[in-house]
Design a protein around this motif. Structure first.
Motif, PDB file in Angstrom:
ATOM      1  N   UNK A 174       0.854  -1.191   0.000  1.00  0.00           N
ATOM      2  CA  UNK A 174       0.000   0.000   0.000  1.00  0.00           C
ATOM      3  C   UNK A 174       0.887   1.237   0.000  1.00  0.00           C
ATOM      4  N   UNK A 175       0.441   2.282  -0.634  1.00  0.00           N
ATOM      5  CA  UNK A 175       1.192   3.534  -0.657  1.00  0.00           C
ATOM      6  C   UNK A 175       0.497   4.591   0.176  1.00  0.00           C
ATOM      7  N   UNK A 176       1.280   5.357   0.904  1.00  0.00           N
ATOM      8  CA  UNK A 176       0.767   6.491   1.671  1.00  0.00           C
ATOM      9  C   UNK A 176       1.151   7.753   0.908  1.00  0.00           C
ATOM     10  N   UNK A 177       0.174   8.588   0.570  1.00  0.00           N
ATOM     11  CA  UNK A 177       0.435   9.810  -0.170  1.00  0.00           C
ATOM     12  C   UNK A 177      -0.120  10.990   0.619  1.00  0.00           C
ATOM     13  N   UNK A 178       0.755  11.896   0.999  1.00  0.00           N
ATOM     14  CA  UNK A 178       0.342  13.074   1.767  1.00  0.00           C
ATOM     15  C   UNK A 178       0.260  14.278   0.842  1.00  0.00           C
ATOM     16  N   UNK A 179      -0.708  15.131   1.072  1.00  0.00           N
ATOM     17  CA  UNK A 179      -0.846  16.352   0.302  1.00  0.00           C
ATOM     18  C   UNK A 179      -2.261  16.886   0.395  1.00  0.00           C
ATOM     19  N   UNK A 180      -2.399  18.172   0.155  1.00  0.00           N
ATOM     20  CA  UNK A 180      -3.726  18.782   0.176  1.00  0.00           C
ATOM     21  C   UNK A 180      -4.391  18.715   1.535  1.00  0.00           C
ATOM     22  N   UNK A 181      -3.592  18.666   2.594  1.00  0.00           N
ATOM     23  CA  UNK A 181      -4.154  18.655   3.938  1.00  0.00           C
ATOM     24  C   UNK A 181      -4.637  17.294   4.404  1.00  0.00           C
ATOM     25  N   UNK A 182      -4.266  16.237   3.704  1.00  0.00           N
ATOM     26  CA  UNK A 182      -4.721  14.908   4.119  1.00  0.00           C
ATOM     27  C   UNK A 182      -3.753  13.818   3.684  1.00  0.00           C
ATOM     28  N   UNK A 183      -4.152  12.596   3.924  1.00  0.00           N
ATOM     29  CA  UNK A 183      -3.357  11.429   3.542  1.00  0.00           C
ATOM     30  C   UNK A 183      -4.246  10.518   2.708  1.00  0.00           C
ATOM     31  N   UNK A 184      -3.694  10.022   1.622  1.00  0.00           N
ATOM     32  CA  UNK A 184      -4.408   9.095   0.753  1.00  0.00           C
ATOM     33  C   UNK A 184      -3.678   7.756   0.801  1.00  0.00           C
ATOM     34  N   UNK A 185      -4.432   6.684   0.920  1.00  0.00           N
ATOM     35  CA  UNK A 185      -3.874   5.335   0.884  1.00  0.00           C
ATOM     36  C   UNK A 185      -4.201   4.740  -0.471  1.00  0.00           C
ATOM     37  N   UNK A 186      -3.168   4.267  -1.170  1.00  0.00           N
ATOM     38  CA  UNK A 186      -3.381   3.717  -2.499  1.00  0.00           C
ATOM     39  C   UNK A 186      -2.956   2.247  -2.513  1.00  0.00           C
ATOM     40  N   UNK A 187      -3.928   1.365  -2.809  1.00  0.00           N
ATOM     41  CA  UNK A 187      -3.642  -0.069  -2.889  1.00  0.00           C
ATOM     42  C   UNK A 187      -2.735  -0.339  -4.083  1.00  0.00           C
ATOM     43  N   UNK A 188      -1.748  -1.178  -3.890  1.00  0.00           N
ATOM     44  CA  UNK A 188      -0.804  -1.489  -4.968  1.00  0.00           C
ATOM     45  C   UNK A 188      -1.108  -2.829  -5.623  1.00  0.00           C
ATOM     46  N   UNK A 189      -2.264  -3.392  -5.301  1.00  0.00           N
ATOM     47  CA  UNK A 189      -2.729  -4.608  -5.970  1.00  0.00           C
ATOM     48  C   UNK A 189      -4.247  -4.534  -6.040  1.00  0.00           C
ATOM     49  N   UNK A 190      -4.833  -5.317  -6.925  1.00  0.00           N
ATOM     50  CA  UNK A 190      -6.278  -5.284  -7.130  1.00  0.00           C
ATOM     51  C   UNK A 190      -7.022  -5.690  -5.861  1.00  0.00           C
ATOM     52  N   UNK A 191      -8.155  -5.017  -5.634  1.00  0.00           N
ATOM     53  CA  UNK A 191      -9.019  -5.330  -4.497  1.00  0.00           C
ATOM     54  C   UNK A 191     -10.409  -5.611  -5.057  1.00  0.00           C
ATOM     55  N   UNK A 192     -10.928  -6.788  -4.765  1.00  0.00           N
ATOM     56  CA  UNK A 192     -12.257  -7.165  -5.250  1.00  0.00           C
ATOM     57  C   UNK A 192     -13.330  -6.367  -4.513  1.00  0.00           C
ATOM     58  N   UNK A 193     -14.434  -6.083  -5.174  1.00  0.00           N
ATOM     59  CA  UNK A 193     -15.538  -5.379  -4.498  1.00  0.00           C
ATOM     60  C   UNK A 193     -15.965  -6.131  -3.237  1.00  0.00           C
ATOM     61  N   UNK A 194     -16.118  -5.399  -2.143  1.00  0.00           N
ATOM     62  CA  UNK A 194     -16.534  -5.994  -0.880  1.00  0.00           C
ATOM     63  C   UNK A 194     -15.405  -6.581  -0.052  1.00  0.00           C
ATOM     64  N   UNK A 195     -14.192  -6.688  -0.639  1.00  0.00           N
ATOM     65  CA  UNK A 195     -13.041  -7.232   0.089  1.00  0.00           C
ATOM     66  C   UNK A 195     -12.527  -6.191   1.086  1.00  0.00           C
ATOM     67  N   UNK A 196     -12.065  -6.658   2.251  1.00  0.00           N
ATOM     68  CA  UNK A 196     -11.537  -5.750   3.269  1.00  0.00           C
ATOM     69  C   UNK A 196     -10.277  -5.058   2.766  1.00  0.00           C
TER      70      UNK A 196
END
Length: 118
Positions: free
Chosen positions: A10-32
């Motif tokens: 997972x990637x942590x991206x800071x900017x614009x007054x917040x933090x964004x978490x970006x998955x680095x692999x596919x996540x199926x709908x409804x998956x945790x």
């Protein structure tokens, strides 16, 4: 809210007054969704974030020293010799104190980081 999973890409991206978490692999709908706090043992996770994980492959115990007093008699001598042999065979740091007391350690039970958990 995301759960912690050791090694989760997972990637942590800071900017614009917040933090964004970006998955680095596919996540199926409804998956945790899972976050990754980095390669930390349970002591650090508990102290820093207030939780521990029973399935944490990076958990460790460090700095243990165990003493084992030698008894007297032939059976005690044989047991002492067997203990020394076992410790040597498994590469466990040890030494003998006065009167034959074994000092076992210090050592770490921390395993090398699993693949992809650096």
């Amino acid at each position: 809210m995301m759960e912690h999973r050791c090694g989760q890409p997972i990637g942590w991206e800071a900017g614009g007054g917040g933090v964004r978490f970006r998955c680095r692999e596919a996540v199926a709908p409804g998956e945790a969704l899972h976050n990754n706090y980095g390669p930390k043992g349970n002591g650090e996770l508990l102290f820093t974030y207030g939780f521990a994980s029973a399935e944490n492959p990076l958990d460790s115990v460090e700095g243990i020293v165990v003493g084992c007093r030698k008894g007297s008699g032939r059976a005690a001598d044989e047991l002492h010799a067997a203990r020394l042999q076992c410790l040597a065979e498994h590469g466990v740091p040890h030494g003998e104190e006065k009167e034959g007391t074994l000092r076992i350690g210090p050592f770490s039970l921390h395993e090398p980081l699993p693949e992809g958990h650096e």
